[in-house]
Scaffold this motif. Structure first.
Motif, PDB file in Angstrom:
ATOM      1  N   UNK A 107      37.097 -10.087   4.098  1.00 59.69           N
ATOM      2  CA  UNK A 107      36.080  -9.052   3.858  1.00 59.69           C
ATOM      3  C   UNK A 107      34.673  -9.640   3.734  1.00 59.69           C
ATOM      4  N   UNK A 108      34.524 -10.904   4.001  1.00 57.97           N
ATOM      5  CA  UNK A 108      33.229 -11.565   3.900  1.00 57.97           C
ATOM      6  C   UNK A 108      32.313 -11.125   5.041  1.00 57.97           C
ATOM      7  N   UNK A 109      31.034 -10.854   4.722  1.00 56.44           N
ATOM      8  CA  UNK A 109      30.064 -10.534   5.764  1.00 56.44           C
ATOM      9  C   UNK A 109      29.749 -11.796   6.556  1.00 56.44           C
ATOM     10  N   UNK A 110      29.929 -11.736   7.871  1.00 54.50           N
ATOM     11  CA  UNK A 110      29.721 -12.910   8.719  1.00 54.50           C
ATOM     12  C   UNK A 110      28.580 -12.711   9.711  1.00 54.50           C
ATOM     13  N   UNK A 111      28.025 -11.498   9.759  1.00 54.90           N
ATOM     14  CA  UNK A 111      26.937 -11.224  10.705  1.00 54.90           C
ATOM     15  C   UNK A 111      26.079 -10.094  10.176  1.00 54.90           C
ATOM     16  N   UNK A 112      24.774 -10.222  10.344  1.00 52.33           N
ATOM     17  CA  UNK A 112      23.845  -9.140  10.018  1.00 52.33           C
ATOM     18  C   UNK A 112      22.621  -9.291  10.902  1.00 52.33           C
ATOM     19  N   UNK A 113      22.445  -8.339  11.817  1.00 55.25           N
ATOM     20  CA  UNK A 113      21.317  -8.395  12.751  1.00 55.25           C
ATOM     21  C   UNK A 113      20.515  -7.100  12.622  1.00 55.25           C
ATOM     22  N   UNK A 114      19.374  -7.144  11.960  1.00 50.65           N
ATOM     23  CA  UNK A 114      18.514  -5.957  11.889  1.00 50.65           C
ATOM     24  C   UNK A 114      17.908  -5.655  13.264  1.00 50.65           C
ATOM     25  N   UNK A 115      17.764  -4.374  13.577  1.00 50.41           N
ATOM     26  CA  UNK A 115      17.166  -3.952  14.842  1.00 50.41           C
ATOM     27  C   UNK A 115      15.769  -3.416  14.551  1.00 50.41           C
ATOM     28  N   UNK A 116      14.775  -4.082  15.076  1.00 52.00           N
ATOM     29  CA  UNK A 116      13.398  -3.659  14.853  1.00 52.00           C
ATOM     30  C   UNK A 116      13.176  -2.276  15.466  1.00 52.00           C
ATOM     31  N   UNK A 117      12.724  -1.347  14.668  1.00 56.46           N
ATOM     32  CA  UNK A 117      12.504   0.014  15.155  1.00 56.46           C
ATOM     33  C   UNK A 117      13.764   0.846  15.236  1.00 56.46           C
ATOM     34  N   UNK A 118      14.900   0.278  14.824  1.00 55.15           N
ATOM     35  CA  UNK A 118      16.155   1.023  14.861  1.00 55.15           C
ATOM     36  C   UNK A 118      16.097   2.221  13.925  1.00 55.15           C
ATOM     37  N   UNK A 119      16.624   3.353  14.367  1.00 52.40           N
ATOM     38  CA  UNK A 119      16.550   4.574  13.571  1.00 52.40           C
ATOM     39  C   UNK A 119      17.917   5.153  13.207  1.00 52.40           C
ATOM     40  N   UNK A 120      18.853   5.130  14.184  1.00 51.37           N
ATOM     41  CA  UNK A 120      20.085   5.886  14.014  1.00 51.37           C
ATOM     42  C   UNK A 120      21.181   5.204  14.835  1.00 51.37           C
ATOM     43  N   UNK A 121      21.402   3.887  14.560  1.00 52.75           N
ATOM     44  CA  UNK A 121      22.460   3.187  15.273  1.00 52.75           C
ATOM     45  C   UNK A 121      23.765   3.929  15.028  1.00 52.75           C
ATOM     46  N   UNK A 122      24.536   4.139  16.100  1.00 52.02           N
ATOM     47  CA  UNK A 122      25.621   5.108  15.983  1.00 52.02           C
ATOM     48  C   UNK A 122      26.992   4.620  16.416  1.00 52.02           C
ATOM     49  N   UNK A 123      27.110   4.009  17.568  1.00 51.09           N
ATOM     50  CA  UNK A 123      28.434   3.644  18.059  1.00 51.09           C
ATOM     51  C   UNK A 123      28.387   2.280  18.734  1.00 51.09           C
ATOM     52  N   UNK A 124      29.573   1.658  18.859  1.00 47.58           N
ATOM     53  CA  UNK A 124      29.685   0.305  19.397  1.00 47.58           C
ATOM     54  C   UNK A 124      30.750   0.274  20.484  1.00 47.58           C
ATOM     55  N   UNK A 125      30.436  -0.364  21.606  1.00 47.12           N
ATOM     56  CA  UNK A 125      31.414  -0.641  22.656  1.00 47.12           C
ATOM     57  C   UNK A 125      31.425  -2.141  22.918  1.00 47.12           C
ATOM     58  N   UNK A 126      32.607  -2.704  23.131  1.00 48.64           N
ATOM     59  CA  UNK A 126      32.739  -4.137  23.403  1.00 48.64           C
ATOM     60  C   UNK A 126      32.692  -4.361  24.908  1.00 48.64           C
ATOM     61  N   UNK A 127      31.673  -5.103  25.358  1.00 43.37           N
ATOM     62  CA  UNK A 127      31.551  -5.422  26.775  1.00 43.37           C
ATOM     63  C   UNK A 127      32.375  -6.652  27.119  1.00 43.37           C
ATOM     64  N   UNK A 128      32.300  -7.677  26.261  1.00 40.56           N
ATOM     65  CA  UNK A 128      33.173  -8.843  26.355  1.00 40.56           C
ATOM     66  C   UNK A 128      33.211  -9.491  24.977  1.00 40.56           C
ATOM     67  N   UNK A 129      33.854 -10.648  24.853  1.00 41.14           N
ATOM     68  CA  UNK A 129      34.056 -11.254  23.537  1.00 41.14           C
ATOM     69  C   UNK A 129      32.781 -11.757  22.872  1.00 41.14           C
ATOM     70  N   UNK A 130      31.672 -11.718  23.597  1.00 38.47           N
ATOM     71  CA  UNK A 130      30.401 -12.142  23.018  1.00 38.47           C
ATOM     72  C   UNK A 130      29.333 -11.061  23.091  1.00 38.47           C
TER      73      UNK A 130
END
Length: 282
Positions: A107-130
């Protein structure tokens, strides 16, 4: 534990008015469901129905596949978490203007990337393993994230006539991204489009339908799309390969949001109703 068992038993007694439908309760405005192996994760906005509120009371609940709550606040101290996805042993979740990653075992947080100007991030799709694709309903941008470099850039911007990009679904066979639209201002109806991953060309799949939220594949490859509807009378549409639209025979739902298909069942978070409904996958 006793409380969780009682919640599970109560959920099993509640039905959606159709065969093989079960409702589970005990959530705080659930927005998204993601099933990974034997675990079911549900993102909760928190006590208030405020998808953009930075109030630190959002959380992720962990269930088993029978809907039994294993840990109500499996990940806590989020703001308004929404869409989720998994790569390896990391659960990724968007939280208003930040992409976060959590190790599923620790349950440890391993990633946090703020999005400049982000307002309403909503959904995620995996394009590849990276690489992840992330929709921002507020800005109309679909971002592309490089996880190793911890960077992001604009993948494409959806024309506002389709609504802001809400649910996104990768179609690996056609090498396209399916996007459903939602207008946060509530003035326009959103549509369903297909975006070519390479050329970024947009193809309309439907006329504007409504306040669209989640999108998954049915058993035969048709699309299932959730719509908040009017006066909180939400529905789930089925869209076939010819673009013909029909409604699933479900009771009206308050805020059907980011659905998930595990191949056998359709999990529908009902944000306003504070429930998650599980039905046989059409």
């Amino acid at each position: 534990m006793l409380k969780a068992i009682k919640q599970f038993m109560l959920g099993c007694l509640l039905t959606s008015g159709i065969a093989n439908a079960v409702d589970f309760e005990g959530f705080s405005h659930p927005e998204s469901v993601f099933v990974h192996k034997n675990d079911v994760f549900v993102s909760n906005l928190g006590e208030k129905l405020d998808p953009m509120g930075k109030d630190n009371d959002g959380f992720i609940t962990k269930l088993d596949k029978n809907g039994k709550i294993i840990e109500l606040k499996w990940i806590a101290n989020l703001n308004a978490p929404k869409g989720m996805n998994v790569i390896g042993n990391t659960l990724y979740v968007v939280d208003i203007d930040t992409l976060k990653g959590f190790d599923i075992k620790s349950k440890k947080e391993v990633l946090s990337i703020p999005v400049e100007g982000g307002m309403f991030l909503n959904d995620i799709a995996v394009l590849d393993n990276n690489t992840l694709l992330v929709s921002d309903t507020g800005t109309g941008i679909i971002h592309i994230f490089n996880l190793k470099a911890k960077t992001y850039e604009t993948f494409t911007t959806l024309d506002s006539k389709y609504g802001g990009p809400n649910g996104i679904l990768l179609d690996p066979k056609k090498k396209t991204l399916i996007v459903v639209g939602y207008d946060p201002a509530g003035k326009k109806k959103g549509g369903v489009v297909r975006i070519d991953i390479t050329s970024k060309q947009v193809t309309e799949l439907t006329e504007p339908l409504g306040a669209l939220d989640g999108v998954v594949f049915s058993k035969n490859g048709d699309l299932l799309v959730s719509d908040w509807g009017e006066n909180l009378q939400g529905v789930v549409y089925k869209i076939d390969s010819k673009g013909e639209v029909s409604k699933l025979e479900l009771e009206s739902m308050g805020g059907p949001a980011d659905m998930f298909s595990d191949g056998k069942h359709l999990w529908i978070p009902r944000m306003v109703d504070k429930k998650v409904t599980k039905i046989d996958l059409p």
